[in-house]
Design an enzyme around this catalytic site. Sequence first.
Site, PDB file in Angstrom:
ATOM      1  N   SER A 139       3.291  -1.832  10.661  1.00 19.40           N
ATOM      2  CA  SER A 139       4.633  -1.667  10.570  1.00 19.40           C
ATOM      3  C   SER A 139       5.418  -3.045  10.355  1.00 19.40           C
ATOM      4  O   SER A 139       6.427  -3.543  10.996  1.00 19.40           O
ATOM      5  CB  SER A 139       5.092  -1.515  12.074  1.00 19.40           C
TER       6      SER A 139
ATOM      7  N   ASN B 136       1.040  -1.154  -0.012  1.00 22.31           N
ATOM      8  CA  ASN B 136      -0.128  -0.164  -0.080  1.00 22.31           C
ATOM      9  C   ASN B 136       1.065   1.297   0.000  1.00 22.31           C
ATOM     10  O   ASN B 136       1.690   1.603   1.098  1.00 22.31           O
ATOM     11  CB  ASN B 136      -0.903  -0.131   1.294  1.00 22.31           C
ATOM     12  N   TRP B 137       0.824   1.941  -1.223  1.00 24.69           N
ATOM     13  CA  TRP B 137       1.921   3.096  -1.575  1.00 24.69           C
ATOM     14  C   TRP B 137       1.334   4.224  -0.690  1.00 24.69           C
ATOM     15  O   TRP B 137       1.990   5.223  -0.862  1.00 24.69           O
ATOM     16  CB  TRP B 137       2.286   3.301  -2.888  1.00 24.69           C
ATOM     17  N   LYS B 138      -0.016   4.284  -0.306  1.00 30.01           N
ATOM     18  CA  LYS B 138      -0.800   5.578   0.053  1.00 30.01           C
ATOM     19  C   LYS B 138      -0.421   6.468  -0.807  1.00 30.01           C
ATOM     20  O   LYS B 138      -0.232   6.361  -1.815  1.00 30.01           O
ATOM     21  CB  LYS B 138      -0.164   5.740   1.434  1.00 30.01           C
TER      22      LYS B 138
ATOM     23  N   GLY C  75       2.845  -0.996   4.568  1.00 32.57           N
ATOM     24  CA  GLY C  75       2.744   0.523   3.988  1.00 32.57           C
ATOM     25  C   GLY C  75       4.143   1.014   3.925  1.00 32.57           C
ATOM     26  O   GLY C  75       4.978   0.674   2.846  1.00 32.57           O
TER      27      GLY C  75
ATOM     28  N   HIS D 180      -9.792   1.412   5.064  1.00 29.68           N
ATOM     29  CA  HIS D 180      -8.629   1.563   5.448  1.00 29.68           C
ATOM     30  C   HIS D 180      -8.700   2.640   6.839  1.00 29.68           C
ATOM     31  O   HIS D 180      -9.411   3.530   6.530  1.00 29.68           O
ATOM     32  CB  HIS D 180      -7.264   2.102   4.589  1.00 29.68           C
TER      33      HIS D 180
ATOM     34  N   GLU E 213      -5.546  -4.783  10.720  1.00 25.74           N
ATOM     35  CA  GLU E 213      -4.615  -3.812  10.692  1.00 25.74           C
ATOM     36  C   GLU E 213      -4.863  -3.005  12.088  1.00 25.74           C
ATOM     37  O   GLU E 213      -5.755  -1.803  12.067  1.00 25.74           O
ATOM     38  CB  GLU E 213      -4.641  -2.579   9.652  1.00 25.74           C
TER      39      GLU E 213
HETATM   40  P1  13P Z   1       2.708   0.619   7.818  1.00 26.46           P
HETATM   41  O1  13P Z   1       3.272  -0.757   7.326  1.00 26.46           O
HETATM   42  O2  13P Z   1       3.565   1.888   7.411  1.00 26.46           O
HETATM   43  O3  13P Z   1       2.817   0.415   9.144  1.00 26.46           O
HETATM   44  O4  13P Z   1       1.366   0.961   7.126  1.00 26.46           O
HETATM   45  C1  13P Z   1       0.428  -0.397   7.281  1.00 26.46           C
HETATM   46  C2  13P Z   1      -0.728   0.126   6.543  1.00 26.46           C
HETATM   47  O5  13P Z   1      -1.382   1.051   6.940  1.00 26.46           O
HETATM   48  C3  13P Z   1      -0.964  -0.705   5.251  1.00 26.46           C
HETATM   49  O6  13P Z   1      -2.155  -0.408   4.787  1.00 26.46           O
END
Ligand code: 13P
Length: 261
Positions: A217, A12-14, A238, A97, A169
Amino acid sequence: MNLRKKTLIIANWKMHLNTHQASLLVHRLDERIQVHRDIEVVLAPSMLSLQPLSQQINHRKFKLAAQNGYATDEGAYTGEVSFAMLSGLVTYAIVGHSARRIYFNETLEVVRDKVQAAVRNDIMPVICIGETKQERDAGEGRQVLHDQLTTALMNITSRELERVVLAYEPVWAISTFDGIIAKPDDIEKSIAYIRMQLRELYGEKAAENMYILYGGSVNDHDVRSYLEVPGVDGALVGAASLNYHQFSAMIDAAYRMRTEA
Ligand code: 13P
């Protein structure tokens, strides 16, 4: 790790990477990742990069996911992209999300409608559920999971459930929220609870077959310990998915685990 199932790893590159940067990252990943029959590698770039990446990727190696979508198929909703428009372009879509629930006020009902719209348009929703730190500290974690899960699946039949993925999550474990490292034991208990709910709603077999990912994480050093947690079928990654060394190392780790098992 359940060897009867594939291992599903989603990046998930957000809201990171413009189309040029996204293309470069895919190029780097393509050099490092092999096609593994039992590992499904999914990339969730920004909306803008989906179309160009769909031309670039080897579809046997990578699948695409949208990070969001709008529940109505078509209409005067300025600025939105519907699941109907994404149909055929993506295999998956992340729905619910915590960033969307928290920053964009997505309610349980909004998430429910998005799940239904994704399924209706032949896109597999990856439904994210998880409690915040505040909810956890107040002892409301189970209730939150229950409410998020049952509402999201409200209109989903047993047959449709085969085309739905869940991601646990915990918001407190996400790097950009509290970033507390979740203990395998905590994750195992929450996932067992989620499967118990699924069993009540859809029966033993459907609950067993359901893909449940862990997210929060996850990085290349600890991905193994998360994939080893009973009931975890993959990871939703993420921050670490933006680094090609780390992300390809995670795929390698998953591959090694499967071959060793
Ligand atoms: P991180 O891996 O940066 O904690 O993010 C997790 C996330 O929200 C994936 O959708």
